[in-house]
Motif scaffolding. Structure first.
Motif, short mmCIF file in Angstrom:
data_model
loop_
_atom_site.label_atom_id
_atom_site.label_comp_id
_atom_site.label_asym_id
_atom_site.label_seq_id
_atom_site.Cartn_x
_atom_site.Cartn_y
_atom_site.Cartn_z
N ILE A 535 46.92 32.90 35.78
CA ILE A 535 47.01 34.31 35.43
C ILE A 535 45.61 34.89 35.27
CG2 ILE A 535 47.20 33.79 32.95
CD1 ILE A 535 48.96 36.31 32.71
N LYS A 536 45.42 36.06 35.83
CA LYS A 536 44.16 36.79 35.68
C LYS A 536 44.47 38.06 34.89
CE LYS A 536 41.15 36.93 38.98
NZ LYS A 536 40.47 37.23 40.26
N VAL A 537 43.87 38.18 33.72
CA VAL A 537 44.12 39.30 32.81
C VAL A 537 42.88 40.19 32.77
CG1 VAL A 537 44.79 39.98 30.48
CG2 VAL A 537 45.62 37.83 31.43
N LYS A 538 43.09 41.49 32.91
CA LYS A 538 41.98 42.44 32.89
C LYS A 538 42.20 43.46 31.79
CE LYS A 538 39.49 45.82 35.73
NZ LYS A 538 39.42 46.50 37.05
N ASP A 570 46.12 44.75 32.33
CA ASP A 570 46.79 44.47 33.59
C ASP A 570 46.65 42.98 33.87
OD1 ASP A 570 47.52 47.10 34.12
OD2 ASP A 570 45.61 47.55 35.10
N PHE A 571 47.64 42.40 34.53
CA PHE A 571 47.54 40.98 34.83
C PHE A 571 48.20 40.68 36.18
CE2 PHE A 571 51.66 41.30 32.79
CZ PHE A 571 52.46 40.42 33.51
N THR A 572 47.77 39.58 36.77
CA THR A 572 48.34 39.09 38.02
C THR A 572 48.57 37.60 37.89
OG1 THR A 572 47.19 40.78 39.33
CG2 THR A 572 48.02 38.85 40.51
N ILE A 580 51.58 33.18 46.54
CA ILE A 580 52.51 34.22 46.08
C ILE A 580 52.00 34.75 44.74
CG2 ILE A 580 54.87 34.70 45.35
CD1 ILE A 580 55.81 32.50 47.21
N SER A 581 52.05 36.05 44.55
CA SER A 581 51.56 36.63 43.30
C SER A 581 52.46 37.76 42.85
CB SER A 581 50.12 37.13 43.46
OG SER A 581 50.05 38.17 44.41
N LYS A 582 52.36 38.06 41.55
CA LYS A 582 53.14 39.14 40.96
C LYS A 582 52.31 39.74 39.83
CE LYS A 582 58.03 40.06 40.23
NZ LYS A 582 59.37 39.44 40.05
N SER A 583 52.38 41.06 39.66
CA SER A 583 51.54 41.75 38.68
C SER A 583 52.37 42.47 37.65
CB SER A 583 50.60 42.73 39.39
OG SER A 583 49.76 42.07 40.31
N GLY A 584 51.72 42.83 36.58
CA GLY A 584 52.36 43.60 35.51
C GLY A 584 51.32 44.11 34.55
N SER A 585 51.77 44.69 33.47
CA SER A 585 50.85 45.19 32.44
C SER A 585 51.53 45.11 31.08
CB SER A 585 50.44 46.64 32.74
OG SER A 585 51.56 47.49 32.75
#
Length: 675
Positions: A535-538, A570-572, A580-585
């Motif tokens: 997970i990458k969190v911004k 925001d995160f991915t 495969i990736s999915k994002s959200g906040s």
């Protein structure tokens, strides 16, 4: 060494001497030096053998002095800093360390407490929860057999766990109270209630409780802002008698997504603590509603439970109907729940098959299994005239959606028809049947998917008791309602399953764990535990990025982001191997319950001291506790004796002497031509 052992040794010497003399003196009338040497070697040999048999031992008594223990427990929570007592707490600890008389009398051990008890003596005062009761329970388990008076350096304010006032701690507690009993003028937002979801173009209700602590009449302003825009405002007046106000109002839901709000009660000029004048909250606005029909031929508490539990999510609406009331309305519902079906449900099953609708079937003691077996080509239940009660056991390998174990095996049993259930196709068991202490392989709750149609089957009635038990366990319906909500979401969804599924909240309070869960499926839509998820969190405000791996736990992946500060993120989530990736906040709301206190909880600390036969002291006179502990005759050093038994001889050396004497005697006899 005992007298008895000494007599045995003397007797052994006499016997060895007599045998040696008998063997050599008896055969010759006069002893030469040569025979005297032989007799001496034989004496040594026989005496050594007898000495090994006697094995003389020496008892040693060692006296040691054991000092009583003194436990120093320091409150390491943020409320100590909030009350400006952090320097005082450190001063007390340093004085204990340097107090020679105290250290001479006691073995002193240091602990810190926050949400948990720690053996660390590093004071940071950064813990955001305080659980004094669990800390005392932990010390009780460790030192239950020891004399261990306890100095508790704390403000007495607890935010988590059971009330320490009712602890069964056996050792005396001497609280050193950080803070005072002064009552300050204060305004606070005591509680704010709002639903997590709202519908687009509608208004959602908000309830807030405002409290005033003071004697003079004051005026203030309560406002709610979204960003820089004020969406609600009201003038409030308080007095000594009119010291609380309950406000009920509504706010508009104008756009889809998560909207964050700040409730603010304008502080007075003389207020010492203004942190509790602000509360942040958020609402997720949705633009669709899910309609669910619960169909039954008779009334049962389970029906009301289903309605309450499902409608705890504001985006879902439940209608309870009889079979003949749904004939023309079936297409109005996203999901139908068939409660204990019989032949009156015939046309409903026909419509479900024709329109390929999802369904949730709940059976019980009134279920017509002749009818239900004829309607399903997926499963068949044994038909008996008997009923039985079963508890549920959670299947940790269930993978159709992410769900937590609510300790189902501790819930009350459900009533069900006796017999086995046989499936003719693929299915997954969410809960197994447990009969008494025997956990079976038979499903109590199972789900399956055939030709794109999803169905769940629960074999038991009185599920309302589960919701009640969950409330008793958790003091809230949230955990159970969340479980039911996930099951309904899975059944009501008509979308094809994606290979990467995320489970997260739109907003988190700062004191709670920020946990994001994920599931990954292979191309056959089977759970894949071999994938690597990251997970990458911004941080949307600072643009700071954090990258962390997920950890596999049972049937899902998890990552803990509790270290994040209050902000919008925001995160991915990415599957490294499959690309495969999915994002959200999500939003972490700023809230620290430790900052809500104005003074020490003196009354509870006094009760704790009295109950455990200790004495409480304010920080201004804390050195008095040292004098009491030093002068008290209850805490004295104990002299312990340790008895050790040690053998006087080493059998290896004695055995060597025996071998040497026999060998030398044999050699000399042969050398002199004797047999």
């Amino acid at each position: 060494m005992s007298i008895e052992t000494v007599l045995y040794i003397i007797l052994a010497g006499i016997v060895a001497l007599l045998l040696a003399l008998f063997q050599y003196k008896y055969k010759v009338k006069s002893m030469s030096k040569q025979y005297m040497l032989f007799a001496f070697l034989r004496f040594i040999t026989i005496f050594s053998v007898l000495l090994l048999l006697i094995n003389p031992k020496l008892d040693q008594l060692q006296l040691t002095t054991e000092k009583p223990k003194l436990l120093v427990v320091v409150d390491n929570s943020n409320s100590i800093t909030q009350l400006k007592q952090d320097a005082n707490a450190k001063e007390v600890v340093e004085n204990i360390r340097s107090h020679s008389n105290l250290n001479n009398k006691f073995n002193i051990e240091y602990f810190t407490l926050g949400k948990t008890l720690s053996t660390s003596d590093t004071l940071t005062f950064q813990d955001k929860q305080t659980d004094i009761a669990s800390a005392l329970d932990a010390l009780q388990d460790i030192y239950k057999d020891d004399v261990a008076p306890t100095i508790l350096i704390s403000d007495g304010n607890q935010t988590f766990g059971s009330d320490y006032e009712f602890t069964n701690y056996s050792n005396p507690v001497y609280p050193i109270i950080l803070g005072d009993t002064t009552h300050y003028v204060d305004l606070s937002i005591r509680q704010l209630n709002v639903n997590k979801y709202a519908y687009l173009k509608n208004k959602f209700p908000v309830e807030t409780i405002l409290v005033y602590n003071g004697k003079e009449a004051v005026n203030t302003v309560f406002t709610v802002t979204s960003g820089e825009q004020t969406v609600y405002s009201k003038n409030i007046s308080f007095s000594e008698t009119q010291n609380s106000e309950v406000l009920n109002f509504t706010l508009p839901a104008n756009h889809v997504g998560t909207s964050t709000y700040k409730a603010h009660l304008k502080p007075l000029d003389t207020e010492k603590n203004t942190v509790n004048n602000i509360k942040n909250f958020a609402v997720e606005v949705i633009d669709e509603q899910m309609n669910i029909a619960v169909i039954s031929t008779f009334y049962h508490p389970d029906l009301g439970m289903l309605k309450k539990s499902i409608e705890s999510n504001e985006q879902r609406s439940v209608t309870i109907l009889k079979p003949n009331e749904i004939k023309s309305k079936l297409n109005d519902f996203n999901l139908v729940i068939l409660y204990q079906p019989n032949n009156q449900f015939k046309f409903i099953f026909d419509a479900i098959k024709a329109e390929n609708k999802n369904a949730f079937i709940i059976s019980g003691t009134h279920t017509d299994w002749f009818f239900l077996n004829n309607q399903s080509n997926v499963y068949e239940h044994d038909i008996t005239a008997q009923s039985e009660v079963y508890q549920g056991v959670f299947n940790t390998n269930y993978s159709m959606f992410i769900v937590d174990d609510l300790n189902f095996d501790m819930f009350p049993p459900l009533n069900s028809s006796f017999g086995d259930l046989t499936f003719f196709g693929p299915y997954e068991t969410l809960l197994y049947k447990k009969y008494g202490n025997l956990t079976t392989e038979q499903p109590l709750l199972a789900t399956f998917e055939i030709n794109g149609r999803r169905e769940a089957l629960l074999l038991g009635e009185n599920i309302w008791q589960w919701r009640a038990q969950s409330f008793l366990n958790e003091k809230s319906f949230h955990m159970f309602d969340n479980f039911v909500g996930k099951l309904i979401q899975y059944l009501a969804s008509t979308k094809r399953k994606t290979r990467l599924i995320l489970d997260f909240e739109s907003f988190y309070e700062g004191v709670n764990n920020v946990i994001i869960k994920a599931q990954f499926f292979n191309k056959n839509y089977e759970f894949d535990g071999r994938e690597t998820l990251q997970i990458k969190v911004k941080n949307k405000e600072t643009d700071e990025e954090t990258e962390l791996p997920f950890v596999l736990k049972n049937n899902n992946y998890q990552v803990d982001l509790s270290h994040l500060s209050a902000s919008n993120y925001d995160f991915t989530v990415s599957a490294i191997n499959e690309k495969i990736s999915k994002s959200g906040s999500f939003t972490v709301l700023e809230y620290n319950v430790e900052q809500q206190f104005l003074n020490a909880n003196v009354s509870k600390l006094n009760v704790l001291a009295n109950k455990t036969s200790g004495t409480s002291y304010f920080i201004d006179s804390y050195d008095s506790v040292f004098n009491e502990l030093i002068s008290s005759k209850k805490y004295t050093s104990i002299q312990k004796s340790t008895k050790t038994t040690q053998g006087l001889i080493d059998w290896k050396y004695v055995l060597g002497i025996i071998v040497f004497c026999l060998s030398l005697e044999w050699f000399l006899r042969k050398y002199n031509g004797l047999t």
